[in-house]
Design a protein around this motif. Sequence first.
Motif, PDB file in Angstrom:
ATOM      1  N   HIS A  38      35.339  39.540  32.126  1.00  0.00           N
ATOM      2  CA  HIS A  38      36.164  39.553  33.310  1.00  0.00           C
ATOM      3  C   HIS A  38      36.044  38.096  34.079  1.00  0.00           C
ATOM      4  O   HIS A  38      36.876  37.370  34.495  1.00  0.00           O
ATOM      5  N   ASP A  42      38.279  34.899  34.831  1.00  0.00           N
ATOM      6  CA  ASP A  42      38.765  34.430  36.051  1.00  0.00           C
ATOM      7  C   ASP A  42      38.507  33.094  36.299  1.00  0.00           C
ATOM      8  O   ASP A  42      39.429  32.170  36.801  1.00  0.00           O
ATOM      9  N   LEU A  45      41.063  30.971  34.546  1.00  0.00           N
ATOM     10  CA  LEU A  45      42.254  31.158  35.114  1.00  0.00           C
ATOM     11  C   LEU A  45      42.589  30.281  36.332  1.00  0.00           C
ATOM     12  O   LEU A  45      43.313  29.648  36.685  1.00  0.00           O
ATOM     13  N   LYS A 100      53.008  37.617  33.446  1.00  0.00           N
ATOM     14  CA  LYS A 100      51.859  37.438  33.527  1.00  0.00           C
ATOM     15  C   LYS A 100      51.185  37.047  34.830  1.00  0.00           C
ATOM     16  O   LYS A 100      50.186  37.722  35.186  1.00  0.00           O
ATOM     17  N   HIS A 104      48.561  39.546  37.068  1.00  0.00           N
ATOM     18  CA  HIS A 104      47.334  39.092  37.860  1.00  0.00           C
ATOM     19  C   HIS A 104      47.272  39.612  39.405  1.00  0.00           C
ATOM     20  O   HIS A 104      46.301  40.006  39.660  1.00  0.00           O
ATOM     21  N   ASN A 108      44.967  42.806  40.027  1.00  0.00           N
ATOM     22  CA  ASN A 108      43.725  42.352  41.175  1.00  0.00           C
ATOM     23  C   ASN A 108      43.798  43.124  42.478  1.00  0.00           C
ATOM     24  O   ASN A 108      42.733  43.539  42.922  1.00  0.00           O
ATOM     25  N   ILE A 175      42.948  34.070  42.975  1.00  0.00           N
ATOM     26  CA  ILE A 175      43.846  34.147  41.780  1.00  0.00           C
ATOM     27  C   ILE A 175      45.266  34.598  42.187  1.00  0.00           C
ATOM     28  O   ILE A 175      46.301  34.127  42.008  1.00  0.00           O
ATOM     29  N   CYS A 179      49.010  32.639  42.221  1.00  0.00           N
ATOM     30  CA  CYS A 179      50.260  33.456  41.474  1.00  0.00           C
ATOM     31  C   CYS A 179      51.286  33.756  42.281  1.00  0.00           C
ATOM     32  O   CYS A 179      52.632  33.537  42.229  1.00  0.00           O
TER      33      CYS A 179
END
Length: 218
Positions: A38, A42, A45, A100, A104, A108, A175, A179
């Motif tokens: 993970h 992260d 990403l 996608k 995220h 999260n 993140i 996004c």
Amino acid sequence: TYFQVSESLLETTNLKLSVVKKLRLFCRVQGSVRRLTHLLEDVLLIGKAEAGKLNFKPSAMDLLAFCRDIVENSQMSTSSRHAIDFFMHGNCGDVQMDEKLLGHILSNLLSNAIKYSPQGGIVKFDVICSPETTCFLVQDYGIGIPKPDLEKLFESFRRASNVGSIPGTGLGLAIIKKCVDLHGGQIDIESETGVGTTFSVTLPSNGKILRQPTSEED
């Protein structure tokens, strides 16, 4: 680390361990591998996002089924002490978003809500749809976020000052913010220490960017 100790024990004393102890050590190894995986995901990403290589590709999606899958996966990854109350409001059958990126965001948010509610209890997840926008609300009744920490909470590796020994990378909210910005959406936080936190994410329902991020948000 638990991973190194458990792996060593399994290698050197495998024949002497009971089935129960073997299972316990295997679970420790698996847990350590999941956390490491993970973390790497992260880091990759957020690096991709900061390099401008994380793309926004909206498409028509079944939002109800998508959210149910996210809830199920989040529920499976936590203890039985937590429950996720999921409700969908309005007509959510015709939306265009990036699956996608949305994955995220929601995974999260739910993970954090569960993680920072150490006493267990309920996490509320509401989706409110309109023709123009869709609002995702995730509310917990956990430790809350101190007000001085709120302004810089979306920075990479930044965590609230009251998390104590609760594990985390400090990348989840960074993140989420990336996004949300790629959707041209908005994220807001309401939090009180010791009472809980509510995250509100508003995204365009039709795949059209609501607003361009400011230079400070890039």
